[in-house]
Motif scaffolding. Structure first.
Motif, mmCIF file in Angstrom:
data_model
loop_
_atom_site.group_PDB
_atom_site.id
_atom_site.type_symbol
_atom_site.label_atom_id
_atom_site.label_comp_id
_atom_site.label_asym_id
_atom_site.label_seq_id
_atom_site.Cartn_x
_atom_site.Cartn_y
_atom_site.Cartn_z
ATOM 1 N N GLU A 1 0.855 -1.181 0.000
ATOM 2 C CA GLU A 1 0.000 0.000 0.000
ATOM 3 C C GLU A 1 0.899 1.242 0.000
ATOM 4 N N ASP A 2 0.317 2.398 -0.326
ATOM 5 C CA ASP A 2 1.085 3.638 -0.281
ATOM 6 C C ASP A 2 1.492 3.985 1.144
ATOM 7 N N ARG A 3 0.692 3.546 2.101
ATOM 8 C CA ARG A 3 1.010 3.776 3.514
ATOM 9 C C ARG A 3 0.980 2.444 4.260
ATOM 10 N N ALA A 4 1.998 2.245 5.061
ATOM 11 C CA ALA A 4 2.023 1.059 5.920
ATOM 12 C C ALA A 4 0.983 1.234 7.024
ATOM 13 N N PRO A 5 0.560 0.154 7.652
ATOM 14 C CA PRO A 5 -0.440 0.257 8.727
ATOM 15 C C PRO A 5 0.054 1.140 9.875
ATOM 16 N N ALA A 6 -0.894 1.668 10.613
ATOM 17 C CA ALA A 6 -0.562 2.478 11.792
ATOM 18 C C ALA A 6 -1.218 1.886 13.034
ATOM 19 N N ASP A 7 -1.681 0.644 12.934
ATOM 20 C CA ASP A 7 -2.324 -0.032 14.066
ATOM 21 C C ASP A 7 -1.349 -0.186 15.219
ATOM 22 N N ASP A 8 -1.874 -0.393 16.403
ATOM 23 C CA ASP A 8 -1.010 -0.640 17.548
ATOM 24 C C ASP A 8 -0.794 -2.132 17.780
ATOM 25 N N ARG A 9 -1.183 -2.936 16.824
ATOM 26 C CA ARG A 9 -0.960 -4.384 16.825
ATOM 27 C C ARG A 9 -0.388 -4.778 15.468
ATOM 28 N N ILE A 10 0.274 -5.902 15.432
ATOM 29 C CA ILE A 10 0.797 -6.427 14.170
ATOM 30 C C ILE A 10 -0.376 -6.888 13.318
ATOM 31 N N THR A 11 -0.358 -6.486 12.069
ATOM 32 C CA THR A 11 -1.423 -6.833 11.134
ATOM 33 C C THR A 11 -0.950 -7.931 10.174
ATOM 34 N N VAL A 12 -1.879 -8.466 9.408
ATOM 35 C CA VAL A 12 -1.531 -9.439 8.363
ATOM 36 C C VAL A 12 -0.587 -8.781 7.357
ATOM 37 N N TYR A 13 -0.840 -7.514 7.061
ATOM 38 C CA TYR A 13 0.036 -6.759 6.158
ATOM 39 C C TYR A 13 1.466 -6.753 6.707
ATOM 40 N N ASP A 14 1.600 -6.466 7.989
ATOM 41 C CA ASP A 14 2.928 -6.477 8.611
ATOM 42 C C ASP A 14 3.593 -7.839 8.450
ATOM 43 N N GLU A 15 2.851 -8.883 8.711
ATOM 44 C CA GLU A 15 3.410 -10.233 8.610
ATOM 45 C C GLU A 15 3.924 -10.518 7.202
ATOM 46 N N ARG A 16 3.210 -10.033 6.189
ATOM 47 C CA ARG A 16 3.647 -10.216 4.805
ATOM 48 C C ARG A 16 4.905 -9.398 4.503
ATOM 49 N N HIS A 17 5.123 -8.347 5.278
ATOM 50 C CA HIS A 17 6.204 -7.409 4.970
ATOM 51 C C HIS A 17 7.361 -7.420 5.962
ATOM 52 N N PHE A 18 7.485 -8.460 6.764
ATOM 53 C CA PHE A 18 8.613 -8.535 7.691
ATOM 54 C C PHE A 18 9.942 -8.375 6.946
ATOM 55 N N VAL A 19 10.100 -9.066 5.839
ATOM 56 C CA VAL A 19 11.348 -8.978 5.067
ATOM 57 C C VAL A 19 11.517 -7.576 4.492
ATOM 58 N N THR A 20 10.430 -6.995 4.021
ATOM 59 C CA THR A 20 10.478 -5.625 3.502
ATOM 60 C C THR A 20 10.982 -4.682 4.581
ATOM 61 N N TYR A 21 10.427 -4.801 5.773
ATOM 62 C CA TYR A 21 10.843 -3.942 6.886
ATOM 63 C C TYR A 21 12.324 -4.129 7.203
ATOM 64 N N LEU A 22 12.784 -5.362 7.203
ATOM 65 C CA LEU A 22 14.203 -5.617 7.475
ATOM 66 C C LEU A 22 15.098 -4.993 6.413
ATOM 67 N N ARG A 23 14.686 -5.092 5.172
ATOM 68 C CA ARG A 23 15.473 -4.510 4.075
ATOM 69 C C ARG A 23 15.552 -2.994 4.208
ATOM 70 N N ILE A 24 14.442 -2.372 4.559
ATOM 71 C CA ILE A 24 14.418 -0.916 4.707
ATOM 72 C C ILE A 24 15.271 -0.486 5.897
ATOM 73 N N LEU A 25 15.158 -1.205 7.000
ATOM 74 C CA LEU A 25 15.976 -0.880 8.172
ATOM 75 C C LEU A 25 17.464 -1.026 7.864
#
Length: 88
Positions: free
Chosen positions: A7-31
Motif C-alpha cells: 500500500e502507499d502507507r504502511a499500517p498504523a495499528d497498535d498491533r501487528i497486522t496481516v500486512y505487517d506479517e507479509r512485509h517482515f522482510v520488507t521492513y528488514l530490508r528498509i531498516l
C-alpha cells in the motif's frame, strides 16, 4: 526478489497486522538500508520497484511510512510477536 503487494502507507495499528506479517522482510530490508545510509529514492526503487524521479510524492510516502512502521516493529511490534509465541 519478489516484492509483496504494498500500500502507499504502511499500517498504523497498535498491533501487528496481516500486512505487517507479509512485509517482515520488507521492513528488514528498509531498516538495513537506513542503517547503511542509503538514499531513500534508491531504497524505493530497489525494495518497492518505484521510480522516485517519475513519482516522487508516492515513492517518498511509501518509503517513509514503511520505514516508520519498520521502526515501530523494532520498538513495540516485536512484543506482540513474543506474546503470540507464548500463546501457542
Amino acid at each position: 526478489m519478489t516484492i509483496p503487494p504494498f500500500e502507499d502507507r504502511a499500517p498504523a495499528d497498535d498491533r501487528i497486522t496481516v500486512y505487517d506479517e507479509r512485509h517482515f522482510v520488507t521492513y528488514l530490508r528498509i531498516l538495513d538500508a537506513a542503517e547503511e545510509g542509503a538514499d531513500w529514492s534508491e531504497v524505493a526503487a530497489v525494495v518497492f520497484g518505484l521510480d522516485a524521479a517519475a513519482e516522487p510524492g508516492q515513492a517518498r510516502q511509501v518509503h517513509d511510512s514503511h520505514l516508520a512502521r519498520a521502526r515501530w516493529m523494532t520498538e513495540h511490534g516485536y512484543k506482540h510477536l513474543l506474546d503470540k509465541s507464548r500463546e501457542g
